[in-house]
Design an enzyme around this catalytic site. Structure first.
Site, PDB file in Angstrom:
ATOM      1  N   ASP A 133      19.840  98.606  97.924  1.00  0.00           N
ATOM      2  CA  ASP A 133      19.317  99.672  98.788  1.00  0.00           C
ATOM      3  C   ASP A 133      18.662 100.779  98.018  1.00  0.00           C
ATOM      4  O   ASP A 133      17.802 101.400  98.628  1.00  0.00           O
ATOM      5  CB  ASP A 133      20.433 100.327  99.606  1.00  0.00           C
ATOM      6  CG  ASP A 133      21.240  99.407 100.740  1.00  0.00           C
ATOM      7  OD1 ASP A 133      20.417  98.520 101.136  1.00  0.00           O
ATOM      8  OD2 ASP A 133      22.459  99.547 100.880  1.00  0.00           O
ATOM      9  N   TYR A 177      24.026  93.287 116.334  1.00  0.00           N
ATOM     10  CA  TYR A 177      23.221  92.406 115.513  1.00  0.00           C
ATOM     11  C   TYR A 177      23.878  91.933 114.473  1.00  0.00           C
ATOM     12  O   TYR A 177      23.745  92.471 113.173  1.00  0.00           O
ATOM     13  CB  TYR A 177      22.143  93.695 114.900  1.00  0.00           C
ATOM     14  CG  TYR A 177      21.540  94.523 116.129  1.00  0.00           C
ATOM     15  CD1 TYR A 177      20.534  93.763 116.941  1.00  0.00           C
ATOM     16  CD2 TYR A 177      21.474  95.630 116.092  1.00  0.00           C
ATOM     17  CE1 TYR A 177      19.962  94.584 117.909  1.00  0.00           C
ATOM     18  CE2 TYR A 177      21.042  96.464 117.050  1.00  0.00           C
ATOM     19  CZ  TYR A 177      20.127  96.010 118.151  1.00  0.00           C
ATOM     20  OH  TYR A 177      19.586  96.699 119.008  1.00  0.00           O
ATOM     21  N   SER A 212      25.940 105.295 112.289  1.00  0.00           N
ATOM     22  CA  SER A 212      27.019 105.366 111.608  1.00  0.00           C
ATOM     23  C   SER A 212      26.947 106.756 110.471  1.00  0.00           C
ATOM     24  O   SER A 212      25.816 107.225 110.292  1.00  0.00           O
ATOM     25  CB  SER A 212      27.479 104.300 110.720  1.00  0.00           C
ATOM     26  OG  SER A 212      26.451 103.916 109.879  1.00  0.00           O
ATOM     27  N   ARG A 218      23.587 113.870 108.366  1.00  0.00           N
ATOM     28  CA  ARG A 218      23.768 113.719 109.787  1.00  0.00           C
ATOM     29  C   ARG A 218      24.818 114.503 110.612  1.00  0.00           C
ATOM     30  O   ARG A 218      24.749 114.721 111.801  1.00  0.00           O
ATOM     31  CB  ARG A 218      24.154 112.201 110.353  1.00  0.00           C
ATOM     32  CG  ARG A 218      23.020 111.170 109.609  1.00  0.00           C
ATOM     33  CD  ARG A 218      23.441 109.783 109.858  1.00  0.00           C
ATOM     34  NE  ARG A 218      22.360 108.939 109.287  1.00  0.00           N
ATOM     35  CZ  ARG A 218      22.236 107.726 109.277  1.00  0.00           C
ATOM     36  NH1 ARG A 218      23.412 107.070 110.174  1.00  0.00           N
ATOM     37  NH2 ARG A 218      21.338 106.909 109.061  1.00  0.00           N
ATOM     38  N   VAL A 274      21.558 105.340 103.206  1.00  0.00           N
ATOM     39  CA  VAL A 274      21.818 105.208 101.763  1.00  0.00           C
ATOM     40  C   VAL A 274      20.273 105.450 101.381  1.00  0.00           C
ATOM     41  O   VAL A 274      20.054 106.138 100.120  1.00  0.00           O
ATOM     42  CB  VAL A 274      22.215 103.984 101.281  1.00  0.00           C
ATOM     43  CG1 VAL A 274      22.242 103.874  99.843  1.00  0.00           C
ATOM     44  CG2 VAL A 274      23.690 103.743 101.923  1.00  0.00           C
ATOM     45  N   ALA A 275      19.146 105.048 101.862  1.00  0.00           N
ATOM     46  CA  ALA A 275      17.740 105.102 101.271  1.00  0.00           C
ATOM     47  C   ALA A 275      17.195 105.334 102.716  1.00  0.00           C
ATOM     48  O   ALA A 275      17.703 106.127 103.742  1.00  0.00           O
ATOM     49  CB  ALA A 275      17.149 104.003 100.530  1.00  0.00           C
ATOM     50  N   ALA A 276      16.018 104.836 103.018  1.00  0.00           N
ATOM     51  CA  ALA A 276      15.142 105.146 104.097  1.00  0.00           C
ATOM     52  C   ALA A 276      15.851 104.480 105.273  1.00  0.00           C
ATOM     53  O   ALA A 276      16.538 103.191 104.964  1.00  0.00           O
ATOM     54  CB  ALA A 276      13.675 104.725 103.837  1.00  0.00           C
ATOM     55  N   SER A 277      15.668 104.955 106.226  1.00  0.00           N
ATOM     56  CA  SER A 277      16.253 104.293 107.358  1.00  0.00           C
ATOM     57  C   SER A 277      15.288 103.304 108.113  1.00  0.00           C
ATOM     58  O   SER A 277      14.133 103.388 108.531  1.00  0.00           O
ATOM     59  CB  SER A 277      16.660 105.241 108.671  1.00  0.00           C
ATOM     60  OG  SER A 277      17.153 104.697 109.790  1.00  0.00           O
ATOM     61  N   ARG A 279      15.626 102.206 111.211  1.00  0.00           N
ATOM     62  CA  ARG A 279      15.400 102.359 112.355  1.00  0.00           C
ATOM     63  C   ARG A 279      14.140 103.092 112.875  1.00  0.00           C
ATOM     64  O   ARG A 279      13.691 102.999 113.938  1.00  0.00           O
ATOM     65  CB  ARG A 279      16.680 102.942 113.004  1.00  0.00           C
ATOM     66  CG  ARG A 279      16.392 104.606 112.899  1.00  0.00           C
ATOM     67  CD  ARG A 279      17.336 105.348 113.821  1.00  0.00           C
ATOM     68  NE  ARG A 279      18.745 104.939 113.164  1.00  0.00           N
ATOM     69  CZ  ARG A 279      19.962 104.919 113.955  1.00  0.00           C
ATOM     70  NH1 ARG A 279      19.837 105.374 115.107  1.00  0.00           N
ATOM     71  NH2 ARG A 279      21.231 104.553 113.542  1.00  0.00           N
TER      72      ARG A 279
END
Length: 392
Positions: A133, A177, A212, A218, A274-277, A279
């Site tokens: 990641d 998923y 999460s 967040r 943890v890094a770029a998402s 989504r």
């Protein structure tokens, strides 16, 4: 009129004609003037990119490879392999070879799919591809060494590549998923169908987030939702690290929600994990307005997505989030225009052909910096193309 007809329209002028900014007609003393001015400036400075030969992203490749213009020596490559910063691959006579070890086999498989797609057009080379990641080459490291990673911040010299997730390899989200989000080309069709079922005027105007607690950044949105649920509907779900309600800020974990069901909402939030998402690209296809929190972590396609043109930028600490939500609610036409531009960019410039094209351009340019002839390692095995995957 004759003089005007002979003028050449600049790209930003054309963009304004296609997507007129309704807010421009508002009183200059408007409560929302600061935001409207930011949108206008962003559009004036925006240069739409061509859809030909994935040229949108040429600048990213050039910037990532700049540290290696002095050449990549055999000794340098041996050091990268020795440090085990990723999986070592070799391309020799249009065949792909790899060391046996890979920390995440499905991630390696996702990477290998794209390399095999273009391997007939690639010269001999070798490279180390990190499927963790986190990036591996901080800028303070001397000498700068070539490692491919899917995401990074400005503090790293890693060479970005399109993530394995465009084909397979996670992240797994149970139970929705279990093997990851699946192929990007198939998933985007599902999202576009959902977007058609939920046009802008039918969408719920409550801001929405499910995810999460991979980062405490967040937390403010979750807490705001508990304080003002009509403004924001945001809850934490479980992930593999969940142990107790402490991991969801003292409340039971919410159920995971399919991404296609996010399309019911006008305003969708994207945070780094943890890094770029992963989504981020999906949210745009809902035709919803994306609120992108922070700008530190990027993938290869992020630089061409512009704040106020394609999405609403939000400070990392979310100190401006309530005002931004009030702004878009008070300026619905403006919000819809930004959402349309964001959706169209992903539709037009992040197709599967663009991913394959980026891989080909990236590896072709990278190979030019190798200052030696690659010799196949005898203990490496050849990667053979697998049967086409169609499952989600």
């Amino acid at each position: 009129m004759e003089r005007l007809s002979g003028c050449r329209l600049r790209p930003w002028m054309l963009l304004l004609l296609l997507f007129p900014v309704q807010g421009r007609q508002k009183d200059s003393g408007s409560k929302w003037k600061v935001f409207i001015d930011q949108i206008n400036r962003a559009l004036e400075n925006y240069e739409p990119c061509s859809s030909q030969n994935c040229s949108c992203y040429h600048g990213v490749i050039e910037e990532d490879l700049t540290p290696f213009r002095g050449g990549i020596s055999r000794k340098m490559m041996a050091e990268v392999v020795r440090r085990r910063l990723g999986t070592h691959y070799q391309i020799i006579k249009h065949r792909l070879f790899r060391e046996d070890d890979c920390m995440f086999p499905s991630r390696c498989s996702g990477v290998e799919h794209f390399i095999l797609e273009v391997i007939r057009r690639l010269p001999d080379m070798e490279m180390v591809i990190n499927v963790r990641d986190y990036p591996q080459v901080p800028k303070w490291m001397e000498p700068t060494i070539p490692v491919f990673s899917f995401s990074k911040t400005s503090e790293y010299h890693d060479i970005m590549y399109p993530a394995w997730t465009f084909w397979e390899g996670g992240p797994a989200v149970w139970p929705l998923y279990p093997t990851g989000l699946g192929r990007w080309d198939l998933f985007r069709e599902d999202l576009l169908r959902s977007a058609a079922q939920w046009p802008w005027e039918k969408k719920n105007s409550t801001a929405y987030f499910r995810g999460s607690r991979t980062s405490p950044e967040r937390d403010p949105l979750i807490l705001l939702s508990r304080k003002n649920p009509k403004l924001v509907d945001a809850e934490y779900t479980k992930n593999q690290a969940w142990k107790s309600m402490k991991d969801t800020l003292g409340k039971p974990a919410a159920k995971d929600v399919h991404l296609i069901d996010h399309c019911k909402y006008k305003y969708l939030f994207n945070f780094r994990g943890v890094a770029a998402s992963f989504r981020f690209k999906h949210l745009f296809l809902c035709g919803s307005l994306v609120f992108h929190v922070g700008d530190e972590w990027v993938e290869f396609f992020y630089p061409q997505l512009k704040p106020w043109v394609h999405y609403i930028p939000v400070k990392t600490d979310l100190s401006d989030v309530q005002e931004l939500l009030q702004f878009v609610k008070a300026n619905d036409d403006l919000a819809q225009e930004i959402a349309k531009r964001g959706s169209q960019f992903i539709i037009n410039h992040l197709q599967m052909d663009d991913i394959t094209c980026y891989w080909e351009n990236l590896l072709t340019e990278y190979s030019k910096f190798l200052s030696y002839n690659v010799t196949r390692r005898k203990d490496y095995y050849q990667i053979i193309p697998r049967r086409l995957k169609t499952e989600l």
